[in-house]
Design a protein around this motif. Structure first.
Motif, mmCIF file in Angstrom:
data_model
loop_
_atom_site.group_PDB
_atom_site.id
_atom_site.type_symbol
_atom_site.label_atom_id
_atom_site.label_comp_id
_atom_site.label_asym_id
_atom_site.label_seq_id
_atom_site.Cartn_x
_atom_site.Cartn_y
_atom_site.Cartn_z
ATOM 1 N N GLU A 126 87.181 107.111 68.655
ATOM 2 C CA GLU A 126 86.617 106.417 69.797
ATOM 3 C C GLU A 126 87.099 107.135 71.056
ATOM 4 O O GLU A 126 87.877 108.090 70.983
ATOM 5 N N MET A 127 86.648 106.652 72.218
ATOM 6 C CA MET A 127 86.949 107.333 73.468
ATOM 7 C C MET A 127 88.441 107.525 73.681
ATOM 8 O O MET A 127 88.889 108.613 74.072
ATOM 9 N N ASP A 159 81.743 104.569 81.812
ATOM 10 C CA ASP A 159 80.659 103.592 81.992
ATOM 11 C C ASP A 159 79.497 104.151 82.812
ATOM 12 O O ASP A 159 78.950 103.481 83.690
ATOM 13 N N LYS A 180 76.346 102.337 74.625
ATOM 14 C CA LYS A 180 77.318 101.321 74.229
ATOM 15 C C LYS A 180 76.669 100.370 73.212
ATOM 16 O O LYS A 180 75.485 100.027 73.333
ATOM 17 N N LYS A 186 78.494 105.714 76.197
ATOM 18 C CA LYS A 186 79.880 106.011 75.796
ATOM 19 C C LYS A 186 80.210 107.431 76.259
ATOM 20 O O LYS A 186 80.519 108.323 75.478
ATOM 21 N N TYR A 219 82.064 110.035 79.397
ATOM 22 C CA TYR A 219 83.244 110.103 80.251
ATOM 23 C C TYR A 219 83.325 111.488 80.876
ATOM 24 O O TYR A 219 82.984 112.497 80.270
ATOM 25 N N SER A 224 81.364 112.753 75.427
ATOM 26 C CA SER A 224 80.853 111.449 75.016
ATOM 27 C C SER A 224 81.119 111.233 73.538
ATOM 28 O O SER A 224 81.406 112.182 72.787
#
Length: 589
Positions: free
Chosen positions: A248-249, A438, A462, A479, A481, A494
Motif C-alpha cells: 500500500e502507499m 489524494d 481509491k 491512490k 502521490y 501510485s
C-alpha cells in the motif's frame, strides 16, 4: 608501467610526501615565469598541484617555456615544501610543490575558446560552452556535480540492494501508446511503415515484472519525451524507477523516505527528518496555489469569498456569481517595497496565468491605501484585516476568477514574491520535503471535451470511489502521490490498477473504445488476467534531484552532455540530416 605514467594524482600530495620522487599527469591550468623559474598549476579531476621548473637541463626548460593553457604533460620530480609565506590555503596541496626534473609533452592545445578556470572570471556564454562541452566538463564545479551524481546513484543501488530489490533493464525500443507527452519514434528497417517508440518511462514493463513475480524492482532508467524544454527539463532524462508488489502507499513511503535520508547523508552529510508530512491535493492548492508547494516559507493563500460578498467591488461580485473564487496573499511588510511600477509587474505575472487583473491594498494604520478602497465598506475592511492578519506595512494581493485561474495566478505570485522579498536563502542547504496525496484521478480537458488521466491511466482509484468511476469521474480520487521538495516535484507514483475490469473501465472514462484500448494495451489487459498482484511504485527524477542537491536551478549543469534550451546538441550537431540511402533503407522519403 611507462615512465611517464602518474604515480600520484594532482590532488594527492601533502607534506607527508616531501622528499619523494613522484610523477604527475595533467593539464596546464595556469603558468607564469619568474626570474629563471616557470610555475605551472597542473590540474586533473582530483585537484591542482603547483609544479616548478628551475632545471639546469635546457631541454626541460625549453618545454617549460613552450607550455600553454590546457597542454597535457607528464612531470617527474621531488616533492618539496613551499617557501614560508607562499603556501596556498585554498588548495589541499597548497603546502607543497613539485620540483620538476623530467617533463614530457603528451599533447598540445590551441588557444581555448574560453577560460577553463573558474577563478576570477565570468563564465562564457552557455551555448559556446555546450559547443565545446568536452572543455567545459573540465571545470571543477561540473566535476563536483558529476561526482555528486555518482554518489547519489551508488547510494540508490546500495540501499535498494540491501532491501532485496533487483535492478532489471527494460527495453528502449517499444510500442507507441500515446497518452500524455509525445513519443520519439524510430522507424523499422525490416517492417516498412511500422515504428518503435523510445520509452517515456518503463511504466508498463515494470508492471509486467510484478505480474511475473519480481516483487521488488528498480532501475536507473533513461527516458525520452518529445516536449518543450525549460530550465528543469530535457528531452532525454534519467529517473529512478521503483515498483513493489503486495504493498500500500505507506509501504512505498517508508522505502522512499529511508532512501532519501541515506541520499542526503551520503551526498551532503545532512540529516533529513522523516516521516515527511502528508498533504492533501485540495489543501495545498487552496493554501499554496500549487501541487508542488515550496514549504521553506509560509505566506499562505487565504480564501476571502465570504468577505468579498460583503463588498461593492464588481470584479469580486461577478467572479462569485459565476461560481469562481476570491482569494488573497498577504506579503508581510512589503507595502513600501512595491511602487506602482512594481505592482504593475506583479499584475503581469497574474495575467500570465490567465487572471484578468490583480487587486491590491497597502495596509496603513487607519485605512486601506488602494484603488478599490472605495468599494470596501468599513465592516468588510475590518473583516479583511482580521482574516488576512493585516498590519500596517503589509501588501494584500487579490485575484478573483475561476478556481483554476485563482490557484495558478496566486501560486505564481507567491513564488515571485518569495524570491523578490528574499523569504528563503537559495545558498542555504534547507530542504523541505513532503508527500502530496489524494489527487483527482481525472481532469476535464475543456479543449478536447473529455476526461484525461491526472497522472496516467494505470493509477488505481481509491476503493471507496470506484462506484463513481463511470457515473461521476470528477469525484474520483486516486491512490497517487507526489514527492515535493522546495517547490519542485521530485517524484511521483501510485498504487496501480491490477484488475483488468477496472482498467478497462478507466480506459472507457478516457474516451477509448474497446477496440482502441485492446489495440494499444491488449498485452497489459492480458497480463492482468494471469494472477496480477496488488502493486505500486514511484519514479524519482534523478536529474532534478542532482540539480537541487547541487544548489543549481539549471538541469543542464548536472548532465554530462545535455541539449541546449532549443533541444540541440551543439557539440555533435544533433539533430542533423542523414544520407538519402539511410532513408531509402527505412522506406522513407
Amino acid at each position: 608501467m611507462a615512465e611517464w605514467q602518474r604515480t600520484h594524482t594532482c590532488g594527492e600530495l601533502r607534506d607527508t610526501h616531501i622528499g619523494q620522487t613522484v610523477t604527475l599527469n595533467g593539464w596546464v591550468n595556469t603558468f607564469r615565469s619568474y626570474n629563471n623559474q616557470v610555475f605551472v598549476d597542473l590540474r586533473d579531476r582530483y585537484g591542482i598541484t603547483q609544479i616548478v621548473f628551475e632545471s639546469s637541463d635546457t631541454e626541460v626548460m625549453k618545454i617549460a617555456n613552450s607550455l600553454g593553457r590546457e597542454f597535457v604533460i607528464s612531470a617527474t620530480g621531488k616533492v618539496s615544501a613551499r617557501l614560508s609565506g607562499k603556501e596556498n590555503a585554498k588548495l589541499a596541496t597548497g603546502k607543497v610543490e613539485l620540483k620538476v626534473e623530467k617533463v614530457r609533452l603528451l599533447n598540445g592545445c590551441p588557444t581555448p575558446p574560453f577560460e577553463i578556470t573558474e577563478f576570477g572570471s565570468e563564465l562564457a556564454n552557455e551555448d559556446l560552452r555546450l559547443q565545446y562541452r568536452f572543455l567545459d566538463l573540465r571545470r571543477k564545479s561540473i566535476q563536483d556535480v558529476l561526482q555528486l551524481r555518482h554518489r547519489i546513484c551508488k547510494t540508490i543501488r546500495d540501499s535498494l540492494d540491501a532491501q532485496g530489490f533487483l535492478e532489471v533493464e527494460t527495453p528502449l525500443l517499444g510500442k507507441s501508446t500515446p497518452e500524455g507527452a509525445r513519443d520519439y519514434l524510430v522507424p523499422s528497417r525490416v517492417y516498412h511503415g511500422e515504428w518503435y517508440a523510445l520509452p517515456q518511462s518503463p511504466q508498463l514493463y515494470k508492471q509486467l515484472l510484478m505480474v511475473a513475480g519480481y516483487d521488488k524492482y528498480f532501475q536507473i532508467a533513461r527516458c525520452l519525451r518529445d516536449e518543450d524544454l525549460r530550465a528543469d527539463r530535457q528531452p532525454e532524462f534519467t529517473q529512478l524507477d521503483v515498483e513493489m508488489s503486495f504493498v500500500e502507499m505507506e509501504d512505498i513511503f517508508r522505502v522512499m523516505e529511508n532512501l532519501t535520508r541515506q541520499i542526503f547523508k551520503e551526498s551532503l552529510d545532512l540529516e533529513i527528518q522523516t516521516p515527511f508530512p502528508r498533504l492533501s491535493y485540495d489543501d495545498v492548492m487552496l493554501r499554496y496555489g500549487s501541487d508542488k508547494p515550496d514549504l521553506r516559507y509560509d505566506m499562505q493563500i487565504i480564501d476571502c469569498c465570504d468577505v468579498a460578498n460583503e463588498t461593492e467591488f464588481k470584479v469580486f461580485k461577478d467572479a462569485l456569481a459565476a461560481g469562481g473564487k476570491v482569494r488573497a496573499l498577504n506579503a508581510k511588510g512589503a507595502a513600501e517595497k512595491y511602487s506602482r511600477k512594481g505592482l504593475d509587474e506583479l499584475t503581469e505575472v497574474a495575467k500570465t496565468y490567465k487572471a484578468k487583473g490583480l487587486a491590491w491594498i497597502k495596509v496603513e494604520a487607519g485605512k486601506f491605501n488602494s484603488p478599490i478602497e472605495k468599494f470596501l465598506p468599513a465592516a468588510a475592511q475590518a473583516k479583511l484585516r482580521e482574516l488576512l492578519k493585516a498590519e500596517p506595512g503589509d501588501l494584500l494581493l487579490f485575484v478573483a476568477d475561476t478556481e483554476e485561474v485563482v490557484c495558478n495566478a496566486l501560486g505564481a505570485l507567491r513564488t515571485t514574491l518569495a524570491y523578490q522579498l528574499k523569504l528563503y536563502d537559495p545558498a542555504k542547504k534547507d530542504f523541505k520535503i513532503a508527500w502530496v496525496v489524494d489527487f483527482p484521478s481525472f481532469m476535464y480537458d475543456e479543449e478536447e471535451k473529455r476526461w484525461v488521466a491526472n497522472h496516467h491511466p494505470f493509477t488505481a482509484p481509491k476503493d471507496e470511489h470506484l462506484e463513481f468511476l463511470e457515473s461521476d469521474p470528477g469525484k474520483v480520487k486516486a491512490k497517487a502521490y507526489d514527492l515535493v521538495m522546495n517547490g519542485y516535484e521530485v517524484g511521483g507514483g501510485s498504487i496501480r490498477i491490477y484488475s483488468g475490469e477496472v482498467q478497462s473501465k478507466v480506459f472507457g472514462v478516457l474516451g477509448m473504445k474497446p477496440e482502441d484500448y485492446q489495440s494499444r494495451f491488449g498485452f497489459l489487459l492480458d497480463a492482468l488476467k494471469f494472477g496480477a498482484p496488488p502493486h505500486g511504485g514511484i519514479a524519482l527524477g534523478l536529474d532534478r534531484w542532482c540539480m537541487m542537491l547541487a544548489g543549481t536551478t539549471n538541469i543542464r549543469d548536472v548532465i554530462a552532455f545535455p541539449k541546449n534550451a532549443k533541444g540541440r546538441d551543439l557539440m555533435t550537431g544533433a539533430p542533423a540530416s542523414v544520407e538519402s540511402r539511410q532513408l531509402r533503407d527505412l522506406g522513407l522519403k
